[in-house]
Design a protein around this motif. Structure first.
Motif, PDB file in Angstrom:
ATOM      1  N   TRP A  28       6.437   6.974   8.295  1.00 33.36           N
ATOM      2  CA  TRP A  28       7.583   6.066   8.404  1.00 33.36           C
ATOM      3  C   TRP A  28       8.291   6.002   7.058  1.00 33.36           C
ATOM      4  O   TRP A  28       7.680   5.765   6.031  1.00 33.36           O
ATOM      5  CB  TRP A  28       7.109   4.673   8.809  1.00 33.36           C
ATOM      6  N   GLY A  29       9.578   6.218   7.052  1.00 30.82           N
ATOM      7  CA  GLY A  29      10.318   6.224   5.795  1.00 30.82           C
ATOM      8  C   GLY A  29      10.355   7.574   5.122  1.00 30.82           C
ATOM      9  O   GLY A  29      10.823   7.675   3.985  1.00 30.82           O
ATOM     10  N   ALA A  30       9.892   8.639   5.801  1.00 28.39           N
ATOM     11  CA  ALA A  30      10.024   9.988   5.237  1.00 28.39           C
ATOM     12  C   ALA A  30      11.505  10.316   5.054  1.00 28.39           C
ATOM     13  O   ALA A  30      12.346   9.936   5.874  1.00 28.39           O
ATOM     14  CB  ALA A  30       9.355  11.012   6.146  1.00 28.39           C
ATOM     15  N   SER A  31      11.824  11.010   3.986  1.00 27.92           N
ATOM     16  CA  SER A  31      13.226  11.224   3.602  1.00 27.92           C
ATOM     17  C   SER A  31      14.075  11.793   4.733  1.00 27.92           C
ATOM     18  O   SER A  31      15.221  11.378   4.941  1.00 27.92           O
ATOM     19  CB  SER A  31      13.284  12.172   2.396  1.00 27.92           C
ATOM     20  N   PHE A  72       0.831  -1.203   0.000  1.00 25.90           N
ATOM     21  CA  PHE A  72       0.000   0.000   0.000  1.00 25.90           C
ATOM     22  C   PHE A  72       0.869   1.258   0.000  1.00 25.90           C
ATOM     23  O   PHE A  72       0.608   2.205  -0.755  1.00 25.90           O
ATOM     24  CB  PHE A  72      -0.919   0.001   1.224  1.00 25.90           C
ATOM     25  N   GLU A  73       1.900   1.290   0.832  1.00 27.03           N
ATOM     26  CA  GLU A  73       2.798   2.444   0.841  1.00 27.03           C
ATOM     27  C   GLU A  73       3.517   2.590  -0.496  1.00 27.03           C
ATOM     28  O   GLU A  73       3.783   3.705  -0.956  1.00 27.03           O
ATOM     29  CB  GLU A  73       3.816   2.306   1.978  1.00 27.03           C
ATOM     30  N   ALA A  74       3.808   1.465  -1.146  1.00 27.41           N
ATOM     31  CA  ALA A  74       4.494   1.506  -2.438  1.00 27.41           C
ATOM     32  C   ALA A  74       3.630   2.160  -3.511  1.00 27.41           C
ATOM     33  O   ALA A  74       4.160   2.714  -4.488  1.00 27.41           O
ATOM     34  CB  ALA A  74       4.887   0.094  -2.873  1.00 27.41           C
ATOM     35  N   LEU A  75       2.308   2.110  -3.350  1.00 27.99           N
ATOM     36  CA  LEU A  75       1.427   2.737  -4.341  1.00 27.99           C
ATOM     37  C   LEU A  75       1.637   4.247  -4.403  1.00 27.99           C
ATOM     38  O   LEU A  75       1.410   4.863  -5.453  1.00 27.99           O
ATOM     39  CB  LEU A  75      -0.035   2.410  -4.014  1.00 27.99           C
ATOM     40  N   GLY A  77       5.373  16.624  -2.339  1.00 32.35           N
ATOM     41  CA  GLY A  77       3.921  16.575  -2.301  1.00 32.35           C
ATOM     42  C   GLY A  77       3.389  15.190  -2.032  1.00 32.35           C
ATOM     43  O   GLY A  77       2.488  15.001  -1.193  1.00 32.35           O
ATOM     44  N   VAL A  78       3.940  14.189  -2.717  1.00 36.74           N
ATOM     45  CA  VAL A  78       3.468  12.819  -2.519  1.00 36.74           C
ATOM     46  C   VAL A  78       3.882  12.305  -1.147  1.00 36.74           C
ATOM     47  O   VAL A  78       3.098  11.614  -0.471  1.00 36.74           O
ATOM     48  CB  VAL A  78       4.005  11.906  -3.642  1.00 36.74           C
ATOM     49  N   GLU A  79       5.085  12.651  -0.688  1.00 34.70           N
ATOM     50  CA  GLU A  79       5.512  12.206   0.637  1.00 34.70           C
ATOM     51  C   GLU A  79       4.657  12.848   1.730  1.00 34.70           C
ATOM     52  O   GLU A  79       4.326  12.197   2.734  1.00 34.70           O
ATOM     53  CB  GLU A  79       6.990  12.541   0.848  1.00 34.70           C
ATOM     54  N   THR A  80       4.276  14.097   1.545  1.00 39.48           N
ATOM     55  CA  THR A  80       3.397  14.766   2.504  1.00 39.48           C
ATOM     56  C   THR A  80       2.027  14.099   2.514  1.00 39.48           C
ATOM     57  O   THR A  80       1.433  13.873   3.584  1.00 39.48           O
ATOM     58  CB  THR A  80       3.256  16.254   2.160  1.00 39.48           C
ATOM     59  N   LEU A  81       1.516  13.767   1.338  1.00 34.70           N
ATOM     60  CA  LEU A  81       0.227  13.072   1.252  1.00 34.70           C
ATOM     61  C   LEU A  81       0.297  11.727   1.970  1.00 34.70           C
ATOM     62  O   LEU A  81      -0.598  11.374   2.748  1.00 34.70           O
ATOM     63  CB  LEU A  81      -0.145  12.883  -0.219  1.00 34.70           C
ATOM     64  N   ARG A  82       1.357  10.980   1.710  1.00 33.83           N
ATOM     65  CA  ARG A  82       1.518   9.670   2.344  1.00 33.83           C
ATOM     66  C   ARG A  82       1.616   9.782   3.858  1.00 33.83           C
ATOM     67  O   ARG A  82       1.161   8.897   4.593  1.00 33.83           O
ATOM     68  CB  ARG A  82       2.783   8.984   1.787  1.00 33.83           C
ATOM     69  N   SER A  83       2.190  10.856   4.335  1.00 33.82           N
ATOM     70  CA  SER A  83       2.396  11.028   5.774  1.00 33.82           C
ATOM     71  C   SER A  83       1.127  11.425   6.510  1.00 33.82           C
ATOM     72  O   SER A  83       1.097  11.366   7.751  1.00 33.82           O
ATOM     73  CB  SER A  83       3.476  12.096   6.021  1.00 33.82           C
ATOM     74  N   HIS A  84       0.083  11.817   5.778  1.00 31.38           N
ATOM     75  CA  HIS A  84      -1.111  12.316   6.453  1.00 31.38           C
ATOM     76  C   HIS A  84      -2.417  11.695   5.959  1.00 31.38           C
ATOM     77  O   HIS A  84      -3.484  12.049   6.487  1.00 31.38           O
ATOM     78  CB  HIS A  84      -1.175  13.834   6.310  1.00 31.38           C
ATOM     79  N   GLU A  93       3.785   9.021  17.612  1.00 35.87           N
ATOM     80  CA  GLU A  93       3.472  10.447  17.448  1.00 35.87           C
ATOM     81  C   GLU A  93       4.711  11.282  17.169  1.00 35.87           C
ATOM     82  O   GLU A  93       4.602  12.364  16.579  1.00 35.87           O
ATOM     83  CB  GLU A  93       2.738  10.972  18.677  1.00 35.87           C
ATOM     84  N   ILE A  94       5.892  10.809  17.567  1.00 34.52           N
ATOM     85  CA  ILE A  94       7.107  11.578  17.334  1.00 34.52           C
ATOM     86  C   ILE A  94       7.413  11.674  15.837  1.00 34.52           C
ATOM     87  O   ILE A  94       8.160  12.557  15.406  1.00 34.52           O
ATOM     88  CB  ILE A  94       8.313  10.952  18.085  1.00 34.52           C
ATOM     89  N   ALA A  95       6.821  10.808  15.016  1.00 33.40           N
ATOM     90  CA  ALA A  95       7.083  10.843  13.575  1.00 33.40           C
ATOM     91  C   ALA A  95       6.236  11.876  12.848  1.00 33.40           C
ATOM     92  O   ALA A  95       6.489  12.142  11.665  1.00 33.40           O
ATOM     93  CB  ALA A  95       6.828   9.460  12.966  1.00 33.40           C
ATOM     94  N   TYR A  96       5.250  12.465  13.521  1.00 32.10           N
ATOM     95  CA  TYR A  96       4.333  13.408  12.872  1.00 32.10           C
ATOM     96  C   TYR A  96       4.752  14.836  13.201  1.00 32.10           C
ATOM     97  O   TYR A  96       4.618  15.279  14.344  1.00 32.10           O
ATOM     98  CB  TYR A  96       2.897  13.146  13.332  1.00 32.10           C
ATOM     99  N   ASP A  97       5.251  15.546  12.194  1.00 29.65           N
ATOM    100  CA  ASP A  97       5.771  16.886  12.458  1.00 29.65           C
ATOM    101  C   ASP A  97       4.684  17.844  12.922  1.00 29.65           C
ATOM    102  O   ASP A  97       4.960  18.779  13.682  1.00 29.65           O
ATOM    103  CB  ASP A  97       6.489  17.440  11.232  1.00 29.65           C
ATOM    104  N   ASN A  98       3.430  17.615  12.517  1.00 32.50           N
ATOM    105  CA  ASN A  98       2.365  18.514  12.966  1.00 32.50           C
ATOM    106  C   ASN A  98       2.101  18.371  14.460  1.00 32.50           C
ATOM    107  O   ASN A  98       1.802  19.358  15.148  1.00 32.50           O
ATOM    108  CB  ASN A  98       1.078  18.269  12.174  1.00 32.50           C
ATOM    109  N   LEU A  99       2.245  17.160  15.007  1.00 39.11           N
ATOM    110  CA  LEU A  99       2.042  16.962  16.444  1.00 39.11           C
ATOM    111  C   LEU A  99       3.187  17.589  17.237  1.00 39.11           C
ATOM    112  O   LEU A  99       2.965  18.178  18.307  1.00 39.11           O
ATOM    113  CB  LEU A  99       1.921  15.476  16.769  1.00 39.11           C
ATOM    114  N   VAL A 100       4.406  17.454  16.724  1.00 42.49           N
ATOM    115  CA  VAL A 100       5.558  18.081  17.382  1.00 42.49           C
ATOM    116  C   VAL A 100       5.411  19.599  17.352  1.00 42.49           C
ATOM    117  O   VAL A 100       5.636  20.286  18.358  1.00 42.49           O
ATOM    118  CB  VAL A 100       6.865  17.642  16.697  1.00 42.49           C
ATOM    119  N   THR A 101       5.016  20.132  16.201  1.00 41.89           N
ATOM    120  CA  THR A 101       4.830  21.583  16.073  1.00 41.89           C
ATOM    121  C   THR A 101       3.745  22.086  17.011  1.00 41.89           C
ATOM    122  O   THR A 101       3.886  23.158  17.630  1.00 41.89           O
ATOM    123  CB  THR A 101       4.475  21.928  14.615  1.00 41.89           C
TER     124      THR A 101
END
Length: 535
Positions: A144-147, A94-97, A129-136, A400-408
């Motif tokens: 997980w696996g964000a650059s 699914f993540e590979a899609l 853009g695609v990495e941001t979409l995948r992250s949210h 939750e530490i992987a989500y930059d919006n929660l840290v922010t």
């Protein structure tokens, strides 16, 4: 006979495209912990882009899928411990899609605009853009696996507090485009722009850009007046291994953390060191101490002996079918003046979306008997308001530490330091623990806040806002991390920009894509049609 226009770039044959895709995914995997070869990440994106320079869109899609599967399936192998083989493979595919989505969009730009500075910028922005979409998305996404999480030991991380997660992703992707441009020139596959030995220039610029980041200063980040640090201890009590068939916490988890706390209190007392806060990991009590007077008494006594409150992790039942994942603060007078409920439960791990549907695919969903519901309040303890100190402590739980919006959110709500409570015992001997610890280090630098990351079984560590590790306890070890943790009140440019950095870069990619679609120029001529023999 009209001569066929020559391609700007020699197209990649389909076997080579598939090989580039799979090899690129494996190179990306090697860039992340525990391997840590971060310099392979831009190489992996260069290989992916090379695979997209094929005449067939179907081949480009398959090559992108090969990249994604080769990367995400082994990267998320920890899910096999928790959920089983079929859900783990499904997660990876699914993540590979998302990589397939990026590949198809990026191919439009590369094929229509060719290899030029503007196409490199647009393709890099599309990656963000695609990495941001995948992250949210969906269900809150999975970063997980964000650059940026591969850059914990890279000088590129110095850019983190300035440009954030999205900016780091853009830089990595652009370096990948430079490598692609240089490699194709040196291989003689380019017929316009940089050709031949001129391809050395993109490599030289990429290396120079990386070296320049070594001297990038950290943004000025103020410390609170008269209290630049707070003394924090994180308790890693360890435990017996969790039975993957039942996922029940072992009985020794509370006793182990209590014993380790007692040992810590004795050693700090002998040193004459005053603690400000003791942090236990997620699920470190095994049972809600608020429902067990003996456990509550033990925690109260520990807080009294330490002269500092104890932040524990536990679960709280809500009705007959739901629960909260909570951090609860115990003080020396027996009160619990603060509780934080995890805001971002993990789908399929802590709750099952569309349970009836997914039950038809796997009976594993019923291992999650109670769905975890999200909390509503940002996790920040104002210790002064609670009467147990002067500092403001941000609280996050596990992933939750992987989500930059929660840290922010925590930083904007006043957190001067961030604590992360995790239970990595759920993932056995997999690489999940070291991957999550790398995320904590990156987020410390990006947010400009010290991060105290505490796990039941490891790995636990304390990082400064500059990414320096102050203390560490390894996997399946029993011990404590202890340090005078730097406090900060300033806001880094990355935090100030928040989601708008990702939005802005993604918008650049979208506009560039639309421009490519409206243009007529093609870097790859269409494949010649086969003529049917005359009858």
């Amino acid at each position: 006979m009209t001569p066929q226009p020559r391609d700007d770039v020699d197209p990649t044959p389909w076997p080579a495209a598939l090989i580039c895709g799979a090899a690129g995914g494996l190179a990306a995997l090697a860039a992340f912990p525990p391997y840590g070869m971060w310099m392979l990440l831009p190489v992996s994106l260069a290989l992916l882009s090379a695979a997209l320079l094929t005449r067939s869109g179907w081949v480009a899609a398959l090559a992108s899928l090969a990249w994604g599967v080769a990367f995400f399936v082994p990267l998320t192998a920890w899910a096999n411990t928790y959920a089983g083989t079929a859900p783990w493979i499904a997660l990876g595919v699914f993540e590979a899609l998302f990589i397939v989505l990026f590949g198809l969009l990026a191919r439009v730009v590369l094929v229509r605009r060719g290899l030029c500075p503007t196409s490199a910028l647009v393709v890099s922005a599309l990656w963000v853009g695609v990495e941001t979409l995948r992250s949210h998305a969906p269900w809150g996404g999975l970063p997980w696996g964000a650059s940026a999480f591969a850059l914990g030991d890279s000088p590129l991380l110095n850019l983190g507090p300035w440009i954030g997660m999205a900016g780091l992703s853009f830089v990595v992707a652009f370096l990948g485009q430079m490598i692609l441009h240089g490699a194709l020139s040196l291989l003689g596959r380019r017929h316009r722009g940089l050709t031949g030995f001129a391809g050395v220039w993109p490599f030289a610029l990429a290396v120079a850009a990386i070296l320049a980041t070594v001297v990038v200063p950290h943004p000025v980040n103020r410390a609170p007046v008269d209290r630049p640090t707070m003394t924090v201890a994180g308790i890693q009590g360890s435990m017996e291994r969790i039975d993957p068939a039942t996922m029940v916490m072992p009985d020794d988890v509370f006793e182990n953390h209590l014993a380790t706390t007692r040992t810590l209190i004795e050693s700090t007392s002998l040193e004459g060191r005053q603690l400000d806060l003791i942090v236990w990991p997620e699920d470190s009590t095994g049972y809600d101490p608020r429902q067990d007077p003996w456990m509550a008494d033990q925690l109260t006594a520990a807080a009294a002996d330490a002269g500092a409150p104890v932040l524990i992790g536990t679960q709280a039942a809500v009705g007959e079918s739901e629960r909260l994942n909570q951090s609860v603060l115990y003080t020396s007078d027996g009160s619990t003046p603060y509780a934080y409920s995890k805001r971002h439960p993990v789908p399929f791990g802590e709750y099952i979306p569309s349970r009836d549907f997914f039950r038809t695919l796997s009976d594993k969903v019923d291992l999650v008997a109670r769905d975890m519901i999200p909390g509503e309040e940002v996790g920040v303890m104002g210790m002064g308001e609670l009467g147990v100190g002067e500092d403001s402590v941000g609280v996050l739980i596990c992933f939750e530490i992987a989500y930059d919006n929660l840290v922010t959110d925590a930083v904007h709500s006043g957190a001067e330091v961030i604590v992360v409570q995790s239970n990595n015992a759920l993932f056995g001997d997999s690489h999940e623990a070291i991957q999550q610890l790398a995320e904590a280090k990156v987020m410390a630098v990006v947010s400009g806040r010290s991060v105290v990351h505490v796990s039941t079984v490891g790995q636990s560590a304390i990082f400064t806002p500059e990414g320096r590790r102050l203390d560490f306890v390894g996997h399946w070890e029993q011990g404590a991390v202890l340090a005078d943790v730097p406090l900060r009140t300033g806001i880094t440019p990355a935090v100030a920009g928040g989601p708008w950095i990702a939005v802005g870069i993604s918008a650049l990619g979208l506009l560039g894509l639309l421009g490519a679609l409206s243009g007529r120029r093609r870097a790859l001529a269409p494949a010649p049609a086969r003529r049917r023999p005359r009858s």
